[in-house]
Design a protein around this motif. Sequence first.
Motif, PDB file in Angstrom:
ATOM      1  N   PRO A  64       0.836  -1.201   0.000  1.00 22.55           N
ATOM      2  CA  PRO A  64       0.000   0.000   0.000  1.00 22.55           C
ATOM      3  C   PRO A  64       0.874   1.255   0.000  1.00 22.55           C
ATOM      4  CG  PRO A  64      -0.695  -1.520   1.709  1.00 22.55           C
ATOM      5  CD  PRO A  64       0.594  -2.025   1.178  1.00 22.55           C
ATOM      6  N   ALA A  65       0.439   2.253  -0.761  1.00 21.87           N
ATOM      7  CA  ALA A  65       1.228   3.487  -0.882  1.00 21.87           C
ATOM      8  C   ALA A  65       0.896   4.418   0.274  1.00 21.87           C
ATOM      9  CB  ALA A  65       0.945   4.158  -2.227  1.00 21.87           C
ATOM     10  N   ILE A  66       1.344   4.040   1.482  1.00 21.69           N
ATOM     11  CA  ILE A  66       1.153   4.906   2.641  1.00 21.69           C
ATOM     12  C   ILE A  66       2.498   5.020   3.350  1.00 21.69           C
ATOM     13  CG2 ILE A  66      -1.306   4.415   3.031  1.00 21.69           C
ATOM     14  CD1 ILE A  66      -0.182   2.505   5.350  1.00 21.69           C
ATOM     15  N   PRO A  67       2.737   6.145   4.044  1.00 19.17           N
ATOM     16  CA  PRO A  67       4.004   6.251   4.766  1.00 19.17           C
ATOM     17  C   PRO A  67       3.994   5.348   5.997  1.00 19.17           C
ATOM     18  CG  PRO A  67       2.654   8.214   5.136  1.00 19.17           C
ATOM     19  CD  PRO A  67       1.876   7.338   4.210  1.00 19.17           C
ATOM     20  N   GLY A  68       5.094   4.617   6.198  1.00 19.29           N
ATOM     21  CA  GLY A  68       5.186   3.722   7.352  1.00 19.29           C
ATOM     22  C   GLY A  68       5.539   4.494   8.611  1.00 19.29           C
ATOM     23  N   ASP A  69       4.905   4.144   9.711  1.00 22.43           N
ATOM     24  CA  ASP A  69       5.150   4.806  10.995  1.00 22.43           C
ATOM     25  C   ASP A  69       5.916   3.834  11.901  1.00 22.43           C
ATOM     26  OD1 ASP A  69       5.092   5.841  13.518  1.00 22.43           O
ATOM     27  OD2 ASP A  69       2.930   6.229  13.566  1.00 22.43           O
ATOM     28  N   PRO A  70       7.233   4.061  12.117  1.00 24.50           N
ATOM     29  CA  PRO A  70       8.028   3.103  12.905  1.00 24.50           C
ATOM     30  C   PRO A  70       7.493   2.901  14.319  1.00 24.50           C
ATOM     31  CG  PRO A  70       9.462   4.674  11.798  1.00 24.50           C
ATOM     32  CD  PRO A  70       8.062   5.166  11.609  1.00 24.50           C
ATOM     33  N   ALA A  71       6.995   3.985  14.952  1.00 21.55           N
ATOM     34  CA  ALA A  71       6.511   3.851  16.335  1.00 21.55           C
ATOM     35  C   ALA A  71       5.298   2.926  16.384  1.00 21.55           C
ATOM     36  CB  ALA A  71       6.163   5.215  16.905  1.00 21.55           C
ATOM     37  N   LEU A  72       4.376   3.123  15.427  1.00 18.53           N
ATOM     38  CA  LEU A  72       3.200   2.258  15.351  1.00 18.53           C
ATOM     39  C   LEU A  72       3.616   0.824  15.006  1.00 18.53           C
ATOM     40  CD1 LEU A  72       0.158   1.877  15.388  1.00 18.53           C
ATOM     41  CD2 LEU A  72       0.058   2.750  13.047  1.00 18.53           C
ATOM     42  N   GLY A  73       4.614   0.723  14.134  1.00 20.99           N
ATOM     43  CA  GLY A  73       5.112  -0.594  13.741  1.00 20.99           C
ATOM     44  C   GLY A  73       5.656  -1.359  14.929  1.00 20.99           C
ATOM     45  N   ARG A  74       6.369  -0.657  15.808  1.00 16.62           N
ATOM     46  CA  ARG A  74       6.927  -1.314  16.998  1.00 16.62           C
ATOM     47  C   ARG A  74       5.806  -1.802  17.906  1.00 16.62           C
ATOM     48  NH1 ARG A  74       9.372  -0.993  22.147  1.00 16.62           N
ATOM     49  NH2 ARG A  74      11.442  -1.920  22.084  1.00 16.62           N
ATOM     50  N   LYS A  75       4.757  -0.969  18.020  1.00 16.76           N
ATOM     51  CA  LYS A  75       3.619  -1.350  18.853  1.00 16.76           C
ATOM     52  C   LYS A  75       2.954  -2.625  18.317  1.00 16.76           C
ATOM     53  CE  LYS A  75      -0.030   1.216  20.875  1.00 16.76           C
ATOM     54  NZ  LYS A  75      -0.894   2.399  20.785  1.00 16.76           N
ATOM     55  N   LEU A  76       2.803  -2.651  16.991  1.00 17.43           N
ATOM     56  CA  LEU A  76       2.199  -3.834  16.375  1.00 17.43           C
ATOM     57  C   LEU A  76       3.097  -5.059  16.553  1.00 17.43           C
ATOM     58  CD1 LEU A  76       0.972  -2.108  13.119  1.00 17.43           C
ATOM     59  CD2 LEU A  76      -0.515  -3.245  14.772  1.00 17.43           C
ATOM     60  N   PHE A  77       4.422  -4.832  16.468  1.00 20.06           N
ATOM     61  CA  PHE A  77       5.392  -5.914  16.614  1.00 20.06           C
ATOM     62  C   PHE A  77       5.273  -6.566  17.987  1.00 20.06           C
ATOM     63  CE2 PHE A  77       9.496  -7.969  16.897  1.00 20.06           C
ATOM     64  CZ  PHE A  77       9.814  -8.286  15.588  1.00 20.06           C
ATOM     65  N   MET A  78       4.981  -5.720  18.992  1.00 18.59           N
ATOM     66  CA  MET A  78       4.928  -6.204  20.380  1.00 18.59           C
ATOM     67  C   MET A  78       3.520  -6.629  20.806  1.00 18.59           C
ATOM     68  SD  MET A  78       8.004  -5.195  22.026  1.00 18.59           S
ATOM     69  CE  MET A  78       7.652  -4.424  23.588  1.00 18.59           C
ATOM     70  N   ASP A  79       2.501  -6.372  19.961  1.00 17.59           N
ATOM     71  CA  ASP A  79       1.105  -6.576  20.362  1.00 17.59           C
ATOM     72  C   ASP A  79       0.813  -8.050  20.636  1.00 17.59           C
ATOM     73  OD1 ASP A  79      -1.571  -6.536  20.767  1.00 17.59           O
ATOM     74  OD2 ASP A  79      -2.076  -5.459  18.923  1.00 17.59           O
TER      75      ASP A  79
END
Lengths: 446, 109
Positions: free
Chosen positions: A99-114
Amino acid sequence: MRRTAPLLIVAILLAALLAVTYAQTEKGGTAEPSRSPWVSRAIPEGRGELATLPDGRRAQLRYKGPPFGAYAGSDFGQWPTYAYGDTRTFPPVRQVAVPAIPGDPALGRKLFMDRAKGPCTGCHLIQGDDVWPAGSIGPDLSTYGDRSLPDQFVFNLIYDARLYFPNTSMPPWGTAGIFTAEEIVHIVAFLKTQKGNPPFVLPPEKDPARNPFTRKLEYYFGDNLDPTNNPAVLHAEGALTQWSKKGPAGKACADCHAGGPETAMKGVATRYPKYVAKYGRILSTEDFLTVHAPETTGMAMLAQSAENLSMTMLIKMQSNGLPVNVDVTSPEAKAAYERGKTQYFKRVGERNHACADCHQNAPGKGADKFLGGRLLGDAEKGFTKHFPTWRTNFQVVWDIRKRMQWCMTPLGMNYLAADAPEYADLELYLTSFDNGKPMSVPGIRH
Amino acid sequence: MAEIGRVRIRIPPQIKRGDVVRVRSLVIHPMEIVQRKDGKPIDKNYQFIHKVIVTYNGREILQADTSQSISENPFFTFALKATEPGTVRITFLDTHGGKYEGTAEISFS
């Protein structure tokens, strides 16, 4: 479909979502797999049957209390199981556009740990003191960003790693519907931030226990046969009352098996699970009691009932110190062994896992590595010789069947009946690795 | 559960004179807890262990008053300085007049 977290509140919140998913499943015409002809003689929660919830949805009736309680009301009916009649397979490999959206590293980390999703930290280590406890089945991703891999490649790996590695242990997160494509973009953005300074070099670990690669492999809980240490021994001794108690048919165990359990049952359990021609299937000690006790004494001894577990332990304790000696060479036993082996490598559930992913000692597999904080056993070193075993964290006795039922529940699969022939064949396959090793029942484990 | 009043005592297998060892004991006992009816405690003589006495070669070395808040099949453990060979005897007394005893022999290797 989403997975529920091991938190009841989240489970309730997800209930609405699951309802929608279930409705779709119904419309899609995904049939329940045909059941094996064996009629389960387990307690109601142990039968793996579906129950209608107060809100009209249908979900598996599971054991109450921890750890199964966290999954109460969640339904994994759409995913393949071990049932022999179940010919469903996991959806084929899928590749989608990033998907052509900017990636958010902080949100990504949260998802990684969810914990309600993966958690990815169950298998992969990342940077940060709050990563606790991380596992070591997958590669250490602490310096993954230094590898400068293309976004598209990393995205595909997470969405469906089978694209590059057909027999990977990594669940196809996108294809299974656990992470959306947008969420994976955020995770990719996060992984690019995992860099060492200089490249590939991290500062020394402050807490060696945080890192699953340096964590101690501690698992000794004292003498498992000492009643002052293992309460399961007391449960087993309680079955002595049952041994000499007359059932509705006017007979007790002691009436046919002369000399008390010490004499009558010495060495018996070393031969189980075994093929019993009368029932045309493999029976473990637990399974055998479910049919043998009602036929002789008239007493019910349902699988997973306290009576069954205690009596199983009492019988198995009379073989303690004797080598396990299960038959895997007679034609029937050999066939069951092969079926069990096939199941061991069969991919099932929402996460498309096989037993071998966690318990095979091979590159990329989990034996003797950590899944979160849990050390995974090596199937070839033997699993079964200490079951039924005392679980120190739940303060209850579990037999190997409940252990199997629990293995796959968090990975998104409805379990089979505790006394299902499928589990019996699998147990025979696993027990074959213990052949020649001394029995030690009841065990004690975390 | 097994028969009420069975006492089991465990001490380390190898002891040297002067060692401080951990004695572990377990007694099979229901340790009845307060029953209630309509929210009110029922007044009765509940059966629970109320005293634990330990002697070492006949000398009393420990006495403990215990209550209902201890679990069923209670487990007691204590440290003991093994100064002489001999017998450790643990006696459990309950509110119904029950007296349950177990012994362990201390010998030096």
